[in-house]
Write a protein that holds these residues in place. Structure first.
Motif, short mmCIF file in Angstrom:
data_model
loop_
_atom_site.label_atom_id
_atom_site.label_comp_id
_atom_site.label_asym_id
_atom_site.label_seq_id
_atom_site.Cartn_x
_atom_site.Cartn_y
_atom_site.Cartn_z
N HIS A 441 0.83 -1.21 0.00
CA HIS A 441 0.00 0.00 0.00
C HIS A 441 0.87 1.26 0.00
O HIS A 441 0.73 2.13 -0.86
N GLU A 442 1.76 1.33 0.96
CA GLU A 442 2.58 2.55 1.08
C GLU A 442 3.49 2.72 -0.12
O GLU A 442 3.75 3.84 -0.57
N HIS A 445 1.98 4.73 -2.88
CA HIS A 445 2.12 6.19 -2.78
C HIS A 445 3.50 6.62 -3.30
O HIS A 445 3.64 7.62 -3.99
N GLU A 471 -5.65 7.69 -2.01
CA GLU A 471 -5.50 6.32 -1.50
C GLU A 471 -5.82 5.27 -2.55
O GLU A 471 -5.44 4.10 -2.39
N TYR A 579 -10.68 7.23 2.89
CA TYR A 579 -10.18 5.87 2.71
C TYR A 579 -11.22 4.99 2.03
O TYR A 579 -10.90 4.21 1.14
ZN LIG Z 1 -2.26 5.32 2.14
#
Ligand SMILES: [Zn+2]
Length: 643
Positions: A441-442, A445, A471, A579
């Motif tokens: 997930h991170e 980004h 997100e 989110y």
């Molecule tokens: Zn995130």
């Protein structure tokens, strides 16, 4: 055009002086650029925009750098200096966007010139004028002075809120016998202290396994309550002041309330659309939540006869039991396949293949800590360096407690190389699968920051889309950490055996098990974020209890004050719904991929080029429509929720 060189960071001991010097130099230069623009603006609209964008790039990059080091640097003096820098950057940004002479430079550009701007420059002008009016540039002197005061105080409050939340680490102690159920490697890493007790901190690598595995309900409760109490009582007053000032700010620049002000620059558009969205998701998740809670309660009832609801302190533990008993998923077996070093390499291999990238390790650079690894990002074929990434993935004292991506440098073609940092708190040995998903997930980004950092304007660089869209790319990338074929490329146990496909299938089923009540818990958080800002309740604890009763699958735990450490009230303010909104979009985006071949290059390439690489060059709804060939919809999410 040659590609710009990466930033050279200071040695640990020299960092404090370096930060201070860089801050003063950059702020002075930005002031000079502003003064030139104010008194002797270029005669052409495009040149005016370029001058402003250069100023934004320098100011934004300083803010990014300070924001990072304030959260990761091992020296407290450096972290404090960086917090001061953040305050000064915010102060100058506010000052500039309230500067009427500067505003007139943009507002008075002749029509024939603005009409001749290319679409991207025209978008930049429109966004710039909007930034000015949202800052209150067209208000009278007294109002602007008050807005300055409010912004300064809000910056301080934000920092205070996150500092208190970060530094308030609480410790639960337990005898080794009370820790029956904990993984062996965790126990090994946590020897008893001189009183014969084991210390469990509220940091994730301690608290999460304790809440999942410890058999003793008193310990689970103590760890859960300790986590919910971080920041209390200090942050109660901090938050109330924050909500009141945000409301006043919104009012002064002509909005009904803070959520309306905040939503105006988001995909969702309007304040009242937020509770509508929350209730729409809550209703959609209702049936699924009830079904799954019944299963959980059935199992709970065997240990706690006559219970009418599962306690929040026991939820993770019983979820884990149901996973083991009903879905035959034993997290302790699962984690034997997720050795940190292999996951780390796997992440690079998977994302490299998906996005057509190659990561070259960089060893001869200074970082802020020996744990940090550095890679340069290149296209997998021929091509110039696209950016640099730093991975800071293990916990240590004084470091940011969650998982997040930080911008180190904003990328602009030919001017500045995009550089980003992952700051996480993973174990050095075996990882929970949840943490593997978080890592993907991170990283989503991070890659968005790098791929979106190749354009011509700083304003649209990287993750510069609407905040309730940011997100979505990361949530979509999580799917790759749930795919058996993908996982088998790196998830192997000590004997070198890849994770079995049927285990992954059961993990998915087990994960799906809680999605109804998970959605409701998220809507509980979203409701706190919205209603606390909308209503500014006198008694935050009481309002929290009401919202918990309305949305959460679990009853309120007596004497707790979760909002006091709900970090997103700082950064996301009234927009925690983001989110879930992004997840709706993520499911829609993912529907375009081929489930039998998640690496199919044509789709992945179109996604990279039409969504990620565009940064903020278009509205998110248009980026999504460009990729999907149709407007976004709720259908894929709704189908997933009931499936
Ligand atoms: Zn995130």
């Amino acid at each position: 055009m040659s590609t710009p060189e990466p930033l050279v960071l200071p040695e640990t001991d020299a960092a404090e002086a370096w930060v201070k010097e860089r801050t003063s130099q950059t702020l002075t230069h930005v002031r000079e650029l502003a003064e030139r623009l104010r008194t002797a603006p270029p005669s052409q609209a495009l040149e005016v925009l370029k001058a402003w964008d250069q100023l934004s790039l320098e100011l934004g990059s300083l803010g990014g750098l300070a924001g990072l080091l304030a959260n990761v640097h091992p020296f407290e003096a450096v972290r404090t200096a960086c917090e001061d820098t953040e305050i000064e950057v915010d102060r100058l940004r506010t000052e500039l966007t309230q500067d009427q002479a500067l505003y007139r430079v943009f507002a008075d550009l002749p029509d024939d010139q603005t009409a001749a701007l290319d679409p991207l420059a025209a978008r930049l002008l429109e966004k710039t004028l909007q930034d000015f009016t949202r800052a209150g540039v067209d208000r009278d002197d007294a109002t602007r002075a008050r807005l300055t005061e409010i912004n300064e105080r809000l910056t301080e409050l934000n920092l205070e809120f996150s500092r208190v939340t970060r530094d308030d680490v609480r410790i639960t102690t337990a005898t080794p016998e009370q820790l029956d159920g904990m993984p062996a490697d965790w126990l090994e890493a946590h020897p008893v202290n001189d009183k014969g007790l084991v210390e469990i901190t509220t940091d994730y690598p301690d608290a999460l396994p304790a809440r999942m595995f410890v058999k003793d309900p008193a310990i689970r409760r103590a760890v859960t309550v300790a986590g919910l109490e971080r920041g209390w009582p200090h942050n109660d007053a901090v938050l109330k002041e924050m909500f009141a000032l945000r409301h006043e700010l919104a009012d002064l620049v002509g909005y009904e309330d803070w959520p309306a002000f905040d939503a105006a620059v988001k995909m969702i558009g309007e304040g009242p659309a937020i509770p509508e969205f929350i209730d729409r998701i809550a209703a959609a998740a209702e049936g699924r939540m009830k079904r799954d809670l019944e299963v959980l309660l059935d199992r709970y009832d065997r240990d706690v006869p006559g219970a009418s609801a599962v306690s929040a302190a026991d939820a993770l533990y019983y979820e884990e039991l149901v996973r083991q008993e009903k879905y035959d998923v034993d997290s302790q077996v699962v984690r034997t396949y997720f050795d940190f070093a292999k996951v780390h390499q796997g992440l690079l291999d998977v994302t490299g293949r998906l996005f057509g990238l190659r990561y070259e390790p960089v060893s001869d650079v200074v970082t802020w800590h020996e744990d940090v690894s550095v890679f340069d990002v290149y296209p997998s074929g021929d091509g110039e360096r696209l950016g640099r990434i730093y991975l800071d993935l293990h916990p240590r004292e004084g470091k940011y407690k969650h998982a997040a991506q930080f911008d180190l440098a904003t990328g602009v073609k030919g001017r500045q190389l995009p550089e980003g940092v992952l700051v996480c708190n993973f174990s050095r040995g075996l990882m929970e699968h949840d943490h593997v998903v978080t890592l993907f997930h991170e990283f989503g980004h991070l890659i968005h920051h790098v791929l979106g950092g190749q354009g011509e304007w700083a304003r649209f660089s990287g993750v510069a889309t609407e905040w309730d869209f940011v997100e979505a790319p990361s949530q979509m990338l999580e799917e790759w950490a749930w795919d058996a074929e993908v996982l088998q490329t790196f998830a192997t146990n000590e004997a070198g055996e890849p994770i079995p496909a049927d285990l992954v299938a059961r993990m998915r089923a087990a994960d799906d098990f809680g999605k109804g009540y998970h959605a409701r818990q998220q809507m509980f958080y979203a409701a706190i974020s919205y209603w606390f800002h909308k209503e500014q309740p006198e008694d935050l604890t009481k309002r929290l209890q009401e919202l918990q009763a309305a949305y959460s699958p679990y009853p309120y735990l007596d004497g707790t004050h979760f909002f006091a450490n709900f970090g997103h009230l700082g950064g996301y303010s009234s927009a925690y719904y983001t989110y879930m909104w992004s997840l709706v979009i993520a499911k829609d985006l993912f529907s375009a991929f081929d489930r039998d071949d998640l690496f199919a290059p044509e789709i992945a390439g179109r996604y990279r080029d039409l969504v990620l690489a565009r940064g903020g060059e278009k509205d998110a709804a248009d980026l999504v429509a460009d990729f999907l060939g149709r407007p976004y919809s709720f259908d894929a999410y709704a189908a997933w929720l009931v499936s």
